[in-house]
Design a protein around this motif. Structure first.
Motif, PDB file in Angstrom:
ATOM      1  N   UNK A   1      -5.409   1.211   3.453  1.00  0.00           N
ATOM      2  CA  UNK A   1      -5.884  -0.060   2.883  1.00  0.00           C
ATOM      3  C   UNK A   1      -6.700   0.096   1.606  1.00  0.00           C
ATOM      4  N   UNK A   2      -7.498   1.155   1.473  1.00  0.00           N
ATOM      5  CA  UNK A   2      -8.290   1.302   0.260  1.00  0.00           C
ATOM      6  C   UNK A   2      -7.428   1.684  -0.933  1.00  0.00           C
ATOM      7  N   UNK A   3      -6.398   2.457  -0.702  1.00  0.00           N
ATOM      8  CA  UNK A   3      -5.467   2.780  -1.780  1.00  0.00           C
ATOM      9  C   UNK A   3      -4.763   1.506  -2.241  1.00  0.00           C
ATOM     10  N   UNK A   4      -4.378   0.645  -1.284  1.00  0.00           N
ATOM     11  CA  UNK A   4      -3.750  -0.629  -1.655  1.00  0.00           C
ATOM     12  C   UNK A   4      -4.709  -1.497  -2.454  1.00  0.00           C
ATOM     13  N   UNK A   5      -5.970  -1.509  -2.050  1.00  0.00           N
ATOM     14  CA  UNK A   5      -6.965  -2.321  -2.741  1.00  0.00           C
ATOM     15  C   UNK A   5      -7.186  -1.805  -4.163  1.00  0.00           C
ATOM     16  N   UNK A   6      -7.289  -0.477  -4.315  1.00  0.00           N
ATOM     17  CA  UNK A   6      -7.467   0.076  -5.664  1.00  0.00           C
ATOM     18  C   UNK A   6      -6.281  -0.248  -6.558  1.00  0.00           C
ATOM     19  N   UNK A   7      -5.077  -0.176  -5.999  1.00  0.00           N
ATOM     20  CA  UNK A   7      -3.881  -0.475  -6.790  1.00  0.00           C
ATOM     21  C   UNK A   7      -3.863  -1.937  -7.215  1.00  0.00           C
ATOM     22  N   UNK A   8      -4.283  -2.817  -6.307  1.00  0.00           N
ATOM     23  CA  UNK A   8      -4.333  -4.238  -6.635  1.00  0.00           C
ATOM     24  C   UNK A   8      -5.334  -4.503  -7.757  1.00  0.00           C
ATOM     25  N   UNK A   9      -6.494  -3.848  -7.683  1.00  0.00           N
ATOM     26  CA  UNK A   9      -7.511  -4.028  -8.725  1.00  0.00           C
ATOM     27  C   UNK A   9      -6.999  -3.510 -10.065  1.00  0.00           C
ATOM     28  N   UNK A  10      -6.321  -2.348 -10.046  1.00  0.00           N
ATOM     29  CA  UNK A  10      -5.781  -1.792 -11.286  1.00  0.00           C
ATOM     30  C   UNK A  10      -4.735  -2.718 -11.887  1.00  0.00           C
ATOM     31  N   UNK A  11      -3.866  -3.296 -11.056  1.00  0.00           N
ATOM     32  CA  UNK A  11      -2.832  -4.201 -11.564  1.00  0.00           C
ATOM     33  C   UNK A  11      -3.454  -5.465 -12.139  1.00  0.00           C
ATOM     34  N   UNK A  12      -4.518  -5.938 -11.497  1.00  0.00           N
ATOM     35  CA  UNK A  12      -5.200  -7.129 -12.014  1.00  0.00           C
ATOM     36  C   UNK A  12      -5.818  -6.832 -13.371  1.00  0.00           C
ATOM     37  N   UNK A  13      -6.438  -5.627 -13.495  1.00  0.00           N
ATOM     38  CA  UNK A  13      -7.069  -5.273 -14.766  1.00  0.00           C
ATOM     39  C   UNK A  13      -6.043  -5.100 -15.882  1.00  0.00           C
TER      40      UNK A  13
END
Length: 555
Positions: A538-550
């Motif tokens: 889940x944390x890897x998914x969250x980091x990827x989501x944040x990176x895509x948003x940025x």
């Protein structure tokens, strides 16, 4: 990533006393209880290690008389019982207490007060065991297995206190097992299905199931033993019509699953650390998870391979031999999946990774020697020799304890907010790794030379290769001293880190599981919000989501 405290903390999360000492004594916070378990178990492991050093000093040279026969047997009994019941099993319960609610996104264990009760019963049982040498006639001296008729006829109250302490420890473990099962079954955060559980949580689930299955059997056997000693019954006395083999069946029906009770959570620790320091997802998540269930199932079917020398029928010997070899298959699945995870990974050889790689190496050696012992014609030759002692320690110390130290270095920042010193951590690992192999590898040869276990002294003239027996025993004793130095390095690392250790952020290892989402150390309420879980990372998914948003990608 972590948020500030909510406006109102739930009342059950507050300690009803706020003093620095009393707040720990009266706590029902799963994290504090986990730390109490870990610290207490480390103390007990240290005491058990001192007993081991005393035994190796006695056996370093021939015809040594540092200890008397009776005192050596007492030290041997307390060493084995302490390491298993007060060291390895409860420290894994401590990891489970601290981590399971954090890993599944819960605020606490299902039954916080029962959780506290389980710890204090464990502490009381441990104190009773270690005070037993002061009883009439001294401590129990019948070995950690307490085989009758010796344990029935042993004089003094030391054996009775041994039985009492194990009864109390059994109740403590049963309470903890119930709590783990209810917590994991009912308190997972939304989205955390079974095939998204952290692998460590999988192993704690099976650990708890095995405890519930086998501890009542041990309790029944201990009760029958106590009745034989004081109530005039004869369950285990052959001269009165009882059966000493009945006790062995009862004890090993508990005892062999107990090996996996100690190993499975250790394997869970390894399964959490390797992907993080390989910078890859675990290879074959589903196979690793389901192999845990398979190991637990087969562990209930192999107990009598400890009894190949008692005269079982040939068909029974064949069954237990084949079942003992089959259990190597799901174990091999785990080992090959761990190695596949490291293959072409971006390996980070920090201290936690060194410990789990050491685990894989020495545990594999223990497994290979176990295949020899599973073949009953071979076992007939080396049964009750130092070959068995070497195998046992390669599996449990080289297995469970190596993984435990890996887990301590890995999760120490989450528990205390500081990272253990890397340089001292590597010294600790290499001293322990070298000392361990120097201690127990020669014991394989001692067993093949015919040196039996549970003897307090030895004479080289009794062996065909007396000179080699002297060398092997001295090597083993020197290795134990090297391991002792390694443990001193660890305790110095802990003391030093508490004063000047580097502070850790929320996620110093860039890990994947939910415990790293909150602060280090976590607040009393664990999380204010928990991200939705859509995979086992889940944390890897969250980091990827944040990176895509940025980067401006559409979500």
């Amino acid at each position: 990533m972590a948020s500030s405290a909510p406006a109102a903390t739930p009342p059950y999360r507050r300690d009803w006393r706020t003093g620095k000492v009393t707040s720990w004594i009266t706590t029902v916070d799963h994290k504090r209880i986990g730390i109490l378990y870990i610290v207490s178990s480390l103390i007990f492991l240290g005491i058990g290690g001192l007993m081991a050093l005393l035994m190796r000093a006695q056996l370093a040279t021939p015809n040594e008389h540092l200890l008397t026969k009776n005192s050596y047997n007492s030290v041997l009994t307390l060493h084995g019982t302490t390491m298993v019941f007060l060291g390895v099993v409860p420290i894994l319960a401590g990891f489970g207490n601290f981590l399971v609610p954090l890993m599944i996104g819960a605020r606490d264990m299902a039954f916080p007060r029962l959780n506290a009760l389980s710890y204090w019963l464990f502490a009381i049982g441990g104190v009773i065991l270690l005070l037993s040498p002061f009883a009439k006639e001294g401590a129990a001296n019948t070995g950690w297995t307490a085989y009758p008729p010796l344990s029935v006829e042993a004089l003094g109250n030391g054996q009775d206190l041994w039985i009492l302490s194990l009864h109390i420890l059994t109740v403590a473990s049963l309470a903890g097992a119930i709590n783990f099962l209810v917590t994991i079954q009912n308190m997972r955060t939304p989205g955390m299905r079974w095939m998204r559980l952290p692998l460590f949580v999988w192993t704690i689930e099976i650990y708890a199931v095995l405890l519930l299955a086998v501890l009542p059997v041990l309790s029944a056997g201990l009760t029958m033993l106590l009745l034989d000693r004081h109530a005039g019954t004869h369950f285990f006395l052959p001269k009165e019509g009882g059966s000493a083999l009945l006790y062995q069946h009862v004890f090993w029906f508990f005892g062999h699953p107990e090996v996996y009770i100690m190993i499975l959570p250790a394997m869970g620790i390894v399964s959490e650390i390797i992907p993080v320091f390989s910078r890859k997802p675990i290879f074959g998540y589903r196979a690793v998870a389901l192999s845990t269930v398979a190991i637990a199932f087969f562990s209930m079917l192999v107990w009598a391979h400890h009894m190949f020398a008692v005269g079982l029928s040939t068909p029974l010997n064949i069954w237990f031999m084949l079942a003992s070899m089959v259990i190597a298959v799901p174990t091999g699945v785990k080992i090959f999946n761990w190695l596949a995870t490291t293959w072409r990974g971006n390996l980070q050889l920090d201290t936690p990774m060194l410990w789990v790689l050491g685990f894989i190496g020495v545990f594999t050696i223990g497994g290979l020697s176990g295949i020899f012992l599973a073949a009953y014609p071979v076992d007939q030759v080396v049964h009750d020799t130092y070959f068995v002692v070497a195998h046992f320690h390669y599996v449990l110390f080289g297995g469970a304890v190596f993984a435990i130290f890996g887990g301590l270095y890995y999760w120490w920042p989450k528990m205390f907010g500081r990272i253990l010193d890397e340089r001292l951590g590597k010294w600790h690992f290499w001293l322990t790794f070298a000392g361990f192999n120097l201690t127990f590898m020669p014991q394989h040869m001692l067993g093949l030379e015919g040196m039996v276990r549970r003897i307090y002294t030895w004479d080289p003239d009794n062996y065909a290769s007396g000179r080699y027996v002297e060398v092997y025993n001295m090597m083993s004793s020197v290795g134990s001293a090297v391991m002792g130095v390694g443990m001193l390095v660890f305790f110095w690392n802990v003391i030093r880190t508490a004063r000047v250790g580097r502070r850790a952020g929320n996620d110093p290892w860039l890990a994947d599981t939910l415990e790293w989402y909150t602060t280090s150390p976590p607040p009393a309420w664990n999380f204010e919000t928990v991200p939705y879980v859509s995979s086992a990372r889940p944390l890897r998914d969250l980091r990827r989501t944040i990176e895509e948003r940025e980067r401006g990608f559409p979500l």
